[in-house]
Write an enzyme that holds these catalytic residues in place. Structure first.
Site, PDB file in Angstrom:
ATOM      1  N   ARG A 225      40.387  74.834  89.147  1.00  0.00           N
ATOM      2  CA  ARG A 225      39.933  76.035  88.441  1.00  0.00           C
ATOM      3  C   ARG A 225      38.550  75.756  87.839  1.00  0.00           C
ATOM      4  O   ARG A 225      38.258  74.620  87.429  1.00  0.00           O
ATOM      5  CB  ARG A 225      40.902  76.409  87.318  1.00  0.00           C
ATOM      6  N   HIS A 273      36.219  80.982  96.380  1.00  0.00           N
ATOM      7  CA  HIS A 273      37.642  80.813  96.026  1.00  0.00           C
ATOM      8  C   HIS A 273      38.537  81.137  97.245  1.00  0.00           C
ATOM      9  O   HIS A 273      39.460  81.954  97.145  1.00  0.00           O
ATOM     10  CB  HIS A 273      38.018  81.709  94.823  1.00  0.00           C
TER      11      HIS A 273
HETATM   12  P1  NAP Z   1      51.315  71.461  90.961  1.00  0.00           P
HETATM   13  O1  NAP Z   1      52.258  71.194  92.072  1.00  0.00           O
HETATM   14  O2  NAP Z   1      51.833  72.094  89.717  1.00  0.00           O
HETATM   15  O3  NAP Z   1      50.614  70.081  90.597  1.00  0.00           O
HETATM   16  C1  NAP Z   1      49.795  69.922  89.479  1.00  0.00           C
HETATM   17  C2  NAP Z   1      49.456  68.454  89.307  1.00  0.00           C
HETATM   18  O4  NAP Z   1      48.561  68.312  88.204  1.00  0.00           O
HETATM   19  C3  NAP Z   1      50.683  67.603  89.002  1.00  0.00           C
HETATM   20  O5  NAP Z   1      50.581  66.364  89.658  1.00  0.00           O
HETATM   21  C4  NAP Z   1      50.575  67.385  87.478  1.00  0.00           C
HETATM   22  O6  NAP Z   1      51.173  66.191  87.020  1.00  0.00           O
HETATM   23  C5  NAP Z   1      49.075  67.313  87.317  1.00  0.00           C
HETATM   24  N1  NAP Z   1      48.672  67.610  85.948  1.00  0.00           N
HETATM   25  C6  NAP Z   1      48.842  68.756  85.249  1.00  0.00           C
HETATM   26  N2  NAP Z   1      48.356  68.618  83.998  1.00  0.00           N
HETATM   27  C7  NAP Z   1      47.878  67.362  83.908  1.00  0.00           C
HETATM   28  C8  NAP Z   1      47.260  66.625  82.886  1.00  0.00           C
HETATM   29  N3  NAP Z   1      47.034  67.153  81.662  1.00  0.00           N
HETATM   30  N4  NAP Z   1      46.891  65.354  83.144  1.00  0.00           N
HETATM   31  C9  NAP Z   1      47.124  64.800  84.354  1.00  0.00           C
HETATM   32  N5  NAP Z   1      47.699  65.445  85.385  1.00  0.00           N
HETATM   33  C10 NAP Z   1      48.078  66.717  85.152  1.00  0.00           C
HETATM   34  O7  NAP Z   1      50.112  72.382  91.455  1.00  0.00           O
HETATM   35  P2  NAP Z   1      49.573  72.606  92.942  1.00  0.00           P
HETATM   36  O8  NAP Z   1      50.459  73.504  93.671  1.00  0.00           O
HETATM   37  O9  NAP Z   1      49.263  71.277  93.533  1.00  0.00           O
HETATM   38  O10 NAP Z   1      48.217  73.397  92.622  1.00  0.00           O
HETATM   39  C11 NAP Z   1      47.233  72.836  91.775  1.00  0.00           C
HETATM   40  C12 NAP Z   1      46.194  73.854  91.399  1.00  0.00           C
HETATM   41  O11 NAP Z   1      45.357  74.131  92.517  1.00  0.00           O
HETATM   42  C13 NAP Z   1      46.704  75.242  91.019  1.00  0.00           C
HETATM   43  O12 NAP Z   1      47.183  75.265  89.693  1.00  0.00           O
HETATM   44  C14 NAP Z   1      45.470  76.092  91.193  1.00  0.00           C
HETATM   45  O13 NAP Z   1      44.699  76.072  90.001  1.00  0.00           O
HETATM   46  C15 NAP Z   1      44.699  75.365  92.297  1.00  0.00           C
HETATM   47  N6  NAP Z   1      44.681  76.121  93.578  1.00  0.00           N
HETATM   48  C16 NAP Z   1      43.489  76.538  94.051  1.00  0.00           C
HETATM   49  C17 NAP Z   1      43.426  77.219  95.258  1.00  0.00           C
HETATM   50  C18 NAP Z   1      42.113  77.652  95.813  1.00  0.00           C
HETATM   51  O14 NAP Z   1      42.083  78.399  96.792  1.00  0.00           O
HETATM   52  N7  NAP Z   1      41.007  77.203  95.270  1.00  0.00           N
HETATM   53  C19 NAP Z   1      44.602  77.457  95.978  1.00  0.00           C
HETATM   54  C20 NAP Z   1      45.805  77.034  95.452  1.00  0.00           C
HETATM   55  C21 NAP Z   1      45.840  76.352  94.242  1.00  0.00           C
HETATM   56  P3  NAP Z   1      52.762  65.940  87.154  1.00  0.00           P
HETATM   57  O15 NAP Z   1      53.020  65.786  88.637  1.00  0.00           O
HETATM   58  O16 NAP Z   1      53.013  64.694  86.428  1.00  0.00           O
HETATM   59  O17 NAP Z   1      53.440  67.153  86.586  1.00  0.00           O
HETATM   60  C1  GLV Z   2      44.805  80.073  94.179  1.00  0.00           C
HETATM   61  O1  GLV Z   2      43.844  79.861  93.516  1.00  0.00           O
HETATM   62  C2  GLV Z   2      46.123  79.727  93.805  1.00  0.00           C
HETATM   63  O2  GLV Z   2      46.340  79.329  92.657  1.00  0.00           O
HETATM   64  O3  GLV Z   2      47.027  79.846  94.662  1.00  0.00           O
END
Ligand code: NAP
Ligand code: GLV
Length: 310
Positions: A225, A273
């Site tokens: 983000r 994005h």
């Molecule tokens: P997720 O499965 O919830 O994983 C989040 C990771 O971040 C977990 O490993 C978590 O640790 C870690 N984390 C959270 N807070 C933390 C902190 N304070 N310190 C250290 N590590 C921390 O999320 P995801 O599905 O992988 O997605 C991640 C993010 O990608 C989304 O929230 C979104 O913002 C972004 N995204 C962007 C796009 C795009 O098109 N640009 C698309 C999809 C997603 P733990 O494993 O220990 O809980």
């Molecule tokens: C995109 O940014 C998502 O969070 O899936």
């Protein structure tokens, strides 16, 4: 029993509606708040960041709210969410594949200096290597998307590390957590990928201090983000050579304003994005499953932890 889809046109709400109906032809779907005739009938809502604060309070029988993405920061920014109604997020394999594909493309584009070749095929003498050295790639956030990406980079023989709140055991990946872990990881990083959710803890995490800990000439990719990066700190780090480049898919203000200095900077690659946009066909089954669970009072999949904020 109505399933409400409230998404901006750019996220193709009708594609989701069609995908859901092809799985469950009898489903009652309303697309857009303005088309809801009886607010009492809405039991499940699929939303993105596009609705006025407090709007979901209009549905007294809402049983669950689903983000139409992996992130939930936009939803949680609504300070008037209906109390006690659970939030769920997506976990989609296609999105993980697209994200990994994007990250690999960007890293290789930079490492092999392909954009410079595209601009000027004579930018370097014939036969001389133009490949950046440095194989250490670190991922902030080893969750659903971060772990999938880590596995792709491992296959490409990168030296992969990851930082998360809790330590992970993933074969071949060095796992770090906490502030000391972050510092340790950053100092051994040539490529830094941000895949953290936006929370109070991750806001402004990428700034002059943290990015100066990376190896000199490191490359930054932000697909998490925009608010995780202190934007005004980036250009000085690029200009004095601490960073060799940055690829940004997310921004504090989206769409990125026309006059934003990132747009003109030679070392910044910008995408709108779309590193991993939500594919309706792929996510429809999990949305339908959660809808069915919600209306029958069963345990939901992919619940958001409101305390942690993701
Ligand atoms: P997720 O499965 O919830 O994983 C989040 C990771 O971040 C977990 O490993 C978590 O640790 C870690 N984390 C959270 N807070 C933390 C902190 N304070 N310190 C250290 N590590 C921390 O999320 P995801 O599905 O992988 O997605 C991640 C993010 O990608 C989304 O929230 C979104 O913002 C972004 N995204 C962007 C796009 C795009 O098109 N640009 C698309 C999809 C997603 P733990 O494993 O220990 O809980
Ligand atoms: C995109 O940014 C998502 O969070 O899936």
């Amino acid at each position: 029993m109505t399933l409400l889809i409230s998404l901006p046109e750019s996220m193709a709400p009708r594609a989701l509606s069609s995908a859901l109906l092809s799985l469950e032809p009898g489903l009652k779907i309303v697309t857009g708040h303005d088309n809801v005739q009886n607010t009492n009938e809405v039991e499940f809502a699929v939303v993105w960041n596009n609705y006025p604060e407090g709007l979901l309070l209009n549905y007294p029988n809402l049983k669950a709210i689903s983000s139409y993405g992996h992130g939930v920061d936009g939803l949680l920014a609504d300070r008037k969410l209906p109390e006690g109604v659970p939030l769920v997020r997506l976990k989609d394999d296609t999105m993980a594949g697209w994200m990994s594909e994007y990250l690999l493309a960007v890293v290789l584009l930079h490492r092999r200096q392909l954009l410079r070749h595209a601009e000027n095929s004579d930018f370097i003498e014939w036969g001389i290597a133009s490949r950046y050295h440095g194989n250490q790639l670190s991922i902030l956030g080893l969750g659903y998307l971060g772990q999938a990406a880590a596995k792709v980079f491992l296959k490409m023989r990168f030296d992969v590390s990851g930082w998360s709140r809790t330590l992970k055991k993933i074969e071949g990946v060095r796992s770090f957590s906490g502030n000391d872990g972050l510092n340790e990881m950053l100092k051994n990083t040539n490529y830094l990928v941000n895949l953290l959710p936006l929370t109070l803890e991750t806001t402004d995490l990428l700034n002059t201090e943290t990015l100066s800990k990376l190896k000199r000439g490191a490359y930054l990719i932000n697909v998490g983000r925009g608010e995780t990066l202190v934007e005004e700190n980036l250009i000085p780090l690029l200009d004095e050579g601490q960073l060799s480049g940055a690829c940004l898919d997310v921004f504090r203000t989206e769409p990125l304003p026309e006059e934003h200095p990132f747009r003109k900077h030679k070392k910044i690659l910008i995408t709108p994005h779309n590193s991993s946009s939500t594919p309706a066909d792929s996510v429809a089954p999990q949305i339908l499953e959660n809808y069915k669970r919600a209306v029958s009072g069963r345990q939901l999949l992919n619940l958001v932890d409101l305390e942690r904020g993701y």
